[in-house]
Design a protein around this motif. Structure first.
Motif, PDB file in Angstrom:
ATOM      1  N   SER A 174      31.637  -8.776   1.144  1.00  0.00           N
ATOM      2  CA  SER A 174      30.210  -8.858   1.383  1.00  0.00           C
ATOM      3  C   SER A 174      29.693  -8.515  -0.056  1.00  0.00           C
ATOM      4  O   SER A 174      30.573  -7.817  -0.805  1.00  0.00           O
ATOM      5  CB  SER A 174      29.734  -8.127   2.300  1.00  0.00           C
ATOM      6  OG  SER A 174      30.039  -6.616   2.050  1.00  0.00           O
ATOM      7  N   SER A 175      28.395  -8.648  -0.277  1.00  0.00           N
ATOM      8  CA  SER A 175      28.026  -8.427  -1.578  1.00  0.00           C
ATOM      9  C   SER A 175      28.119  -6.761  -2.038  1.00  0.00           C
ATOM     10  O   SER A 175      28.575  -6.441  -2.889  1.00  0.00           O
ATOM     11  CB  SER A 175      26.574  -8.660  -1.661  1.00  0.00           C
ATOM     12  OG  SER A 175      25.854  -8.311  -2.951  1.00  0.00           O
ATOM     13  N   TYR A 176      27.862  -5.929  -0.846  1.00  0.00           N
ATOM     14  CA  TYR A 176      27.757  -4.508  -1.027  1.00  0.00           C
ATOM     15  C   TYR A 176      29.350  -4.086  -1.215  1.00  0.00           C
ATOM     16  O   TYR A 176      29.760  -3.235  -2.169  1.00  0.00           O
ATOM     17  CB  TYR A 176      27.241  -3.671   0.164  1.00  0.00           C
ATOM     18  CG  TYR A 176      25.666  -3.676   0.198  1.00  0.00           C
ATOM     19  CD1 TYR A 176      24.886  -3.936  -1.157  1.00  0.00           C
ATOM     20  CD2 TYR A 176      24.966  -3.481   1.205  1.00  0.00           C
ATOM     21  CE1 TYR A 176      23.609  -3.747  -1.049  1.00  0.00           C
ATOM     22  CE2 TYR A 176      23.471  -3.420   1.251  1.00  0.00           C
ATOM     23  CZ  TYR A 176      22.847  -3.353  -0.015  1.00  0.00           C
ATOM     24  OH  TYR A 176      21.557  -3.361   0.083  1.00  0.00           O
ATOM     25  N   GLU A 177      30.359  -4.597  -0.295  1.00  0.00           N
ATOM     26  CA  GLU A 177      31.732  -4.216  -0.559  1.00  0.00           C
ATOM     27  C   GLU A 177      32.303  -4.614  -1.818  1.00  0.00           C
ATOM     28  O   GLU A 177      32.863  -3.919  -2.428  1.00  0.00           O
ATOM     29  CB  GLU A 177      32.508  -4.772   0.688  1.00  0.00           C
ATOM     30  CG  GLU A 177      32.089  -4.691   2.118  1.00  0.00           C
ATOM     31  CD  GLU A 177      32.592  -5.645   3.063  1.00  0.00           C
ATOM     32  OE1 GLU A 177      32.446  -5.435   4.372  1.00  0.00           O
ATOM     33  OE2 GLU A 177      33.405  -6.687   2.752  1.00  0.00           O
ATOM     34  N   ALA A 178      31.819  -5.780  -2.270  1.00  0.00           N
ATOM     35  CA  ALA A 178      32.498  -6.234  -3.702  1.00  0.00           C
ATOM     36  C   ALA A 178      31.889  -5.051  -4.807  1.00  0.00           C
ATOM     37  O   ALA A 178      32.529  -4.767  -5.698  1.00  0.00           O
ATOM     38  CB  ALA A 178      31.887  -7.736  -3.951  1.00  0.00           C
TER      39      ALA A 178
ATOM     40  N   ASP B  85      33.822   2.266   4.083  1.00  0.00           N
ATOM     41  CA  ASP B  85      34.662   2.098   5.158  1.00  0.00           C
ATOM     42  C   ASP B  85      35.155   0.936   5.675  1.00  0.00           C
ATOM     43  O   ASP B  85      36.208   0.877   6.048  1.00  0.00           O
ATOM     44  CB  ASP B  85      33.655   2.701   6.542  1.00  0.00           C
ATOM     45  CG  ASP B  85      33.604   4.171   6.405  1.00  0.00           C
ATOM     46  OD1 ASP B  85      34.098   5.152   5.466  1.00  0.00           O
ATOM     47  OD2 ASP B  85      32.539   4.918   6.928  1.00  0.00           O
ATOM     48  N   THR B  86      34.461   0.160   5.519  1.00  0.00           N
ATOM     49  CA  THR B  86      34.941  -1.432   5.716  1.00  0.00           C
ATOM     50  C   THR B  86      36.230  -1.552   4.725  1.00  0.00           C
ATOM     51  O   THR B  86      37.103  -2.078   5.051  1.00  0.00           O
ATOM     52  CB  THR B  86      33.744  -2.489   5.424  1.00  0.00           C
ATOM     53  OG1 THR B  86      32.967  -2.272   6.418  1.00  0.00           O
ATOM     54  CG2 THR B  86      34.161  -3.978   5.922  1.00  0.00           C
TER      55      THR B  86
ATOM     56  N   ARG C 274      40.000  -2.581   5.479  1.00  0.00           N
ATOM     57  CA  ARG C 274      40.741  -3.674   5.004  1.00  0.00           C
ATOM     58  C   ARG C 274      41.995  -3.167   4.076  1.00  0.00           C
ATOM     59  O   ARG C 274      42.618  -4.082   3.456  1.00  0.00           O
ATOM     60  CB  ARG C 274      39.866  -4.524   4.205  1.00  0.00           C
ATOM     61  CG  ARG C 274      38.943  -5.088   5.014  1.00  0.00           C
ATOM     62  CD  ARG C 274      38.060  -6.134   4.248  1.00  0.00           C
ATOM     63  NE  ARG C 274      36.942  -6.833   4.955  1.00  0.00           N
ATOM     64  CZ  ARG C 274      36.287  -7.834   4.755  1.00  0.00           C
ATOM     65  NH1 ARG C 274      36.172  -8.071   3.164  1.00  0.00           N
ATOM     66  NH2 ARG C 274      35.324  -8.716   5.351  1.00  0.00           N
ATOM     67  N   GLY C 275      42.394  -1.978   3.627  1.00  0.00           N
ATOM     68  CA  GLY C 275      43.271  -1.477   2.904  1.00  0.00           C
ATOM     69  C   GLY C 275      43.063  -1.711   1.515  1.00  0.00           C
ATOM     70  O   GLY C 275      43.973  -1.532   0.597  1.00  0.00           O
ATOM     71  N   LEU C 276      41.694  -1.585   1.105  1.00  0.00           N
ATOM     72  CA  LEU C 276      41.351  -1.701  -0.497  1.00  0.00           C
ATOM     73  C   LEU C 276      40.843  -0.365  -1.018  1.00  0.00           C
ATOM     74  O   LEU C 276      41.064  -0.309  -2.163  1.00  0.00           O
ATOM     75  CB  LEU C 276      40.146  -2.748  -0.557  1.00  0.00           C
ATOM     76  CG  LEU C 276      40.702  -4.329  -0.235  1.00  0.00           C
ATOM     77  CD1 LEU C 276      39.352  -4.975  -0.193  1.00  0.00           C
ATOM     78  CD2 LEU C 276      41.906  -4.729  -0.894  1.00  0.00           C
TER      79      LEU C 276
ATOM     80  N   VAL D  18      31.020  -2.089  -4.206  1.00  0.00           N
ATOM     81  CA  VAL D  18      31.291  -1.010  -4.198  1.00  0.00           C
ATOM     82  C   VAL D  18      32.645  -0.721  -5.040  1.00  0.00           C
ATOM     83  O   VAL D  18      33.140   0.060  -5.628  1.00  0.00           O
ATOM     84  CB  VAL D  18      31.384  -0.388  -2.618  1.00  0.00           C
ATOM     85  CG1 VAL D  18      32.579   0.854  -2.636  1.00  0.00           C
ATOM     86  CG2 VAL D  18      30.110   0.068  -2.342  1.00  0.00           C
ATOM     87  N   PHE D  19      33.608  -1.915  -4.675  1.00  0.00           N
ATOM     88  CA  PHE D  19      35.114  -1.921  -5.015  1.00  0.00           C
ATOM     89  C   PHE D  19      35.063  -1.841  -6.368  1.00  0.00           C
ATOM     90  O   PHE D  19      35.555  -1.332  -7.199  1.00  0.00           O
ATOM     91  CB  PHE D  19      35.760  -3.174  -4.687  1.00  0.00           C
ATOM     92  CG  PHE D  19      37.205  -3.076  -4.670  1.00  0.00           C
ATOM     93  CD1 PHE D  19      38.120  -2.406  -4.103  1.00  0.00           C
ATOM     94  CD2 PHE D  19      37.528  -3.865  -5.690  1.00  0.00           C
ATOM     95  CE1 PHE D  19      39.291  -2.369  -4.347  1.00  0.00           C
ATOM     96  CE2 PHE D  19      39.058  -4.035  -6.150  1.00  0.00           C
ATOM     97  CZ  PHE D  19      39.867  -3.108  -5.327  1.00  0.00           C
TER      98      PHE D  19
END
Length: 265
Positions: free
Chosen positions: A16-20, A53-54, A58-60, A22-23
């Motif tokens: 997702s946009s937020y996940e990307a 947390d997501t 996902r192991g990232l 944050v990473f």
């Protein structure tokens, strides 16, 4: 590559946009709290927790327990592997569902004139059409890379099965590749089609495929677009014209070669 491009690339890989964001932010800060990540990105602190947390599920991302909780990214090699495995799983699941939904007569329902875009898609379509030949198949493929492994295997198999298979090319290398097969090869000294560098396929009496290459976007990597039709009224008409034109071209080009050679086509 900018942070924006990295985020967009990760989104295309399923984040997702937020996940990307944050990473990507964690690549900058290394290990950080939700506040640290929020300051290094455009993600509100309240949204960092859920996205991180997501990512951890996902192991990232690894979660470092404490007060406050901190986050750190896994190595890029590990992240690449995790994302690839996830994509592979999703691909397999999606196509299993598609296979279950596909009717038994789906392939037989193909009619009309269809457009195909891209070299790989055209390679697959040509190979499938060649494989369907019961009487004869003629392929004009001027360059050696116009004959993919799948197309070559289909031509060899059909020729071995007794189907008349002819390839017209200006590539001696292509002729050498097929020298040990039952496929008949006509090596033309020049392309008589005045610069047209696409492919032409004729299968039996009603299946035709025509393609053209376009170098408009990238001269070093031209795109290929084709159209094909099978067992339709226009297919029968095109087949007659193309067969006549092909044979005229073959006979004209053979004027410089062995005039005793004949093609049962």
């Amino acid at each position: 590559m900018s942070a924006h491009e990295a985020v967009e690339g990760l989104k295309r890989l399923g984040l997702s946009s937020y996940e990307a964001q944050v990473f990507v932010a964690l690549q900058r800060v290394g290990t950080g709290t939700a506040s640290d990540v929020s300051r290094a990105s455009d993600v509100p602190r309240s949204q960092v927790y859920g996205a991180a947390d997501t990512l951890a599920e996902r192991g990232l991302v690894e979660v470092v327990e404490g007060s406050p909780k901190r986050y750190r990214p896994v190595s890029l090699d590990t992240a690449r592997r995790q994302l690839r495995e996830r994509i592979d799983r999703e691909e397999e699941r999606a196509f299993d569902h598609l296979a279950a939904l596909q009717g038994e007569d789906a392939e037989d329902a193909e009619d009309g004139v269809a457009t195909v875009q891209g070299r790989h898609a055209l390679d697959d379509r040509i190979a499938a059409l060649v494989d369907s030949a019961t009487d004869r198949v003629m392929l004009v493929a001027w360059a050696a890379d116009h004959l993919s492994t799948a197309i070559e295997e289909a031509l060899r198999e059909r020729a071995t099965a007794g189907v008349t298979a002819v390839v017209v090319t200006e590539s001696e290398a292509l002729a050498d590749r097929l020298a040990d097969s039952a496929v008949q090869v006509v090596v033309a000294p020049s392309n008589p089609s005045d610069g047209v560098t696409g492919r032409t396929l004729l299968v039996d009496d009603a299946t035709v495929l025509l393609s053209v290459l376009s170098e408009a976007d990238d001269p070093d990597d031209p795109t290929e677009t084709g159209l094909w039709t099978a067992h339709s009224d226009i297919g029968h008409i095109l087949a007659q014209f193309i067969h006549a034109g092909m044979m005229y071209g073959v006979e004209s080009e053979r004027g410089w070669a062995d005039s005793e050679t004949s093609f049962d086509f």
